[in-house]
Write a protein that holds these residues in place. Structure first.
Motif, mmCIF file in Angstrom:
data_model
loop_
_atom_site.group_PDB
_atom_site.id
_atom_site.type_symbol
_atom_site.label_atom_id
_atom_site.label_comp_id
_atom_site.label_asym_id
_atom_site.label_seq_id
_atom_site.Cartn_x
_atom_site.Cartn_y
_atom_site.Cartn_z
ATOM 1 N N LEU A 46 0.862 -1.198 -0.225
ATOM 2 C CA LEU A 46 -0.117 0.084 -0.153
ATOM 3 C C LEU A 46 0.848 1.304 -0.115
ATOM 4 C CD1 LEU A 46 -2.437 -1.006 2.765
ATOM 5 C CD2 LEU A 46 -2.810 -1.217 0.364
ATOM 6 N N ILE A 47 0.624 2.227 -0.734
ATOM 7 C CA ILE A 47 1.235 3.379 -0.821
ATOM 8 C C ILE A 47 0.271 4.458 -0.409
ATOM 9 C CG2 ILE A 47 2.445 5.143 -2.201
ATOM 10 C CD1 ILE A 47 3.312 3.029 -4.163
ATOM 11 N N SER A 48 0.593 5.382 0.532
ATOM 12 C CA SER A 48 -0.482 6.606 1.083
ATOM 13 C C SER A 48 0.051 7.767 0.713
ATOM 14 C CB SER A 48 -1.185 6.136 2.374
ATOM 15 O OG SER A 48 -0.028 6.591 3.316
ATOM 16 N N ASP A 49 -0.772 8.860 1.024
ATOM 17 C CA ASP A 49 -0.449 10.139 1.136
ATOM 18 C C ASP A 49 -0.043 10.276 2.488
ATOM 19 O OD1 ASP A 49 -2.987 10.821 2.416
ATOM 20 O OD2 ASP A 49 -3.747 11.653 0.682
ATOM 21 N N ALA A 50 0.391 11.534 2.861
ATOM 22 C CA ALA A 50 0.757 11.898 4.297
ATOM 23 C C ALA A 50 -0.418 11.877 5.181
ATOM 24 C CB ALA A 50 1.282 13.258 4.329
ATOM 25 N N ALA A 51 -1.416 12.078 4.894
ATOM 26 C CA ALA A 51 -2.824 11.905 5.653
ATOM 27 C C ALA A 51 -3.177 10.590 5.753
ATOM 28 C CB ALA A 51 -4.001 12.623 5.125
ATOM 29 N N GLY A 52 -2.747 9.505 5.155
ATOM 30 C CA GLY A 52 -2.953 8.069 5.306
ATOM 31 C C GLY A 52 -3.981 7.708 4.231
ATOM 32 N N LYS A 53 -4.261 8.371 3.372
ATOM 33 C CA LYS A 53 -5.336 7.780 2.120
ATOM 34 C C LYS A 53 -4.494 7.130 1.115
ATOM 35 C CE LYS A 53 -8.796 10.816 3.330
ATOM 36 N NZ LYS A 53 -9.803 10.356 4.191
ATOM 37 N N VAL A 54 -4.809 5.838 0.954
ATOM 38 C CA VAL A 54 -4.159 5.072 0.129
ATOM 39 C C VAL A 54 -4.495 5.461 -1.465
ATOM 40 C CG1 VAL A 54 -4.260 2.585 -1.000
ATOM 41 C CG2 VAL A 54 -4.574 2.961 1.652
ATOM 42 N N VAL A 55 -3.080 5.767 -2.283
ATOM 43 C CA VAL A 55 -2.845 6.161 -3.487
ATOM 44 C C VAL A 55 -2.747 4.893 -4.455
ATOM 45 C CG1 VAL A 55 -2.427 8.638 -2.642
ATOM 46 C CG2 VAL A 55 -0.690 6.761 -3.488
ATOM 47 N N TRP A 56 -2.350 4.010 -3.937
ATOM 48 C CA TRP A 56 -2.211 2.756 -4.887
ATOM 49 C C TRP A 56 -2.218 1.450 -3.803
ATOM 50 C CZ3 TRP A 56 1.782 -0.782 -5.355
ATOM 51 C CH2 TRP A 56 1.856 -1.783 -6.469
ATOM 52 N N GLU A 117 17.195 8.916 -7.903
ATOM 53 C CA GLU A 117 18.373 9.892 -8.035
ATOM 54 C C GLU A 117 17.779 11.009 -8.890
ATOM 55 O OE1 GLU A 117 22.910 10.005 -9.807
ATOM 56 O OE2 GLU A 117 21.914 7.874 -8.993
ATOM 57 N N GLY A 118 18.081 12.043 -8.313
ATOM 58 C CA GLY A 118 17.774 13.418 -9.069
ATOM 59 C C GLY A 118 16.226 13.957 -8.680
ATOM 60 N N LYS A 119 15.510 13.171 -7.885
ATOM 61 C CA LYS A 119 14.089 13.349 -7.995
ATOM 62 C C LYS A 119 13.909 13.964 -6.498
ATOM 63 C CE LYS A 119 11.753 11.355 -11.649
ATOM 64 N NZ LYS A 119 10.544 11.019 -12.161
ATOM 65 N N ALA A 120 12.940 14.771 -6.314
ATOM 66 C CA ALA A 120 12.607 15.007 -4.826
ATOM 67 C C ALA A 120 11.703 14.285 -4.384
ATOM 68 C CB ALA A 120 11.920 16.451 -4.893
ATOM 69 N N PRO A 121 11.439 13.939 -2.773
ATOM 70 C CA PRO A 121 10.884 13.013 -2.263
ATOM 71 C C PRO A 121 9.415 13.250 -2.469
ATOM 72 C CG PRO A 121 12.488 13.889 -0.841
ATOM 73 C CD PRO A 121 12.484 14.592 -1.922
ATOM 74 N N SER A 122 8.586 12.200 -2.644
ATOM 75 C CA SER A 122 7.174 12.380 -3.071
ATOM 76 C C SER A 122 6.461 12.648 -1.800
ATOM 77 C CB SER A 122 6.530 11.073 -3.604
ATOM 78 O OG SER A 122 6.775 10.023 -2.676
ATOM 79 N N GLY A 123 6.783 12.588 -0.941
ATOM 80 C CA GLY A 123 6.049 12.597 0.498
ATOM 81 C C GLY A 123 5.003 11.421 0.725
ATOM 82 N N LEU A 124 5.178 10.489 -0.079
ATOM 83 C CA LEU A 124 4.321 9.259 0.172
ATOM 84 C C LEU A 124 4.794 8.238 1.212
ATOM 85 C CD1 LEU A 124 3.116 8.499 -3.636
ATOM 86 C CD2 LEU A 124 1.979 10.052 -1.855
#
Length: 154
Positions: A46-56, A117-124
């Motif tokens: 499971l992948i979620s946003d910072a609020a815990g909502k599942v995005v995948w 590499e070279g990308k900003a963290p997604s926050g997920l």
């Protein structure tokens, strides 16, 4: 006809509000890479946003929905419950027997989705779990799934 068109508009608006993967992440490629890395009927990711909502969600629905040992004592938990309790902090992994006879094990990995590499963290954030006779240890689950995330473009 009008009613169906109205329902389609409402559904589209609601879908636009639902949490989703970041731009540039191909869901089919992510599914393929995670499946190759740790895919089996006994896997849930499971992948979620910072609020815990599942995005995948990837892997077997049964594993995602069932109660499994947390490997930290206490009552069994679901993958979503583990995800919601690990919305902050570093990556970590756990492993333990999942049955009284010790034939089955469970391996957990959780933490921030790593950036390529070279990308900003997604926050997920993510949680990945495998359970069964041939489940990988938590450390191996972590290594494989995080590698799949970076290969998919996070």
């Amino acid at each position: 006809m009008r009613r169906l068109a109205g329902l389609a508009v409402i559904a589209g608006l609601l879908a636009g509000c639902a949490p989703k993967l970041p731009d540039g992440i191909d869901e089919a490629r992510l599914t393929e890479l995670v499946g190759r890395a740790i895919g089996s009927p006994s896997t849930c990711v499971l992948i979620s946003d910072a609020a815990g909502k599942v995005v995948w969600r990837g892997g077997g629905y049964i594993t995602c929905a069932r109660n499994l040992p947390s490997c930290q004592g206490g009552a069994p938990v679901t993958a979503e419950a583990v995800l919601n309790t690990s919305l902050k902090g570093p990556s970590r992994f756990l492993s333990c027997p999942s049955d009284a006879g010790g034939a089955n094990t469970v391996g957990w990995a959780m933490g921030p989705v790593p950036a390529s590499e070279g990308k900003a963290p997604s926050g997920l954030r993510y949680v990945a779990v495998m359970e069964g006779e041939r489940a990988l240890p938590g450390r191996e689950v972590q290594d494989r799934v995080e590698h799949a995330f970076t290969r998919s473009g996070f």
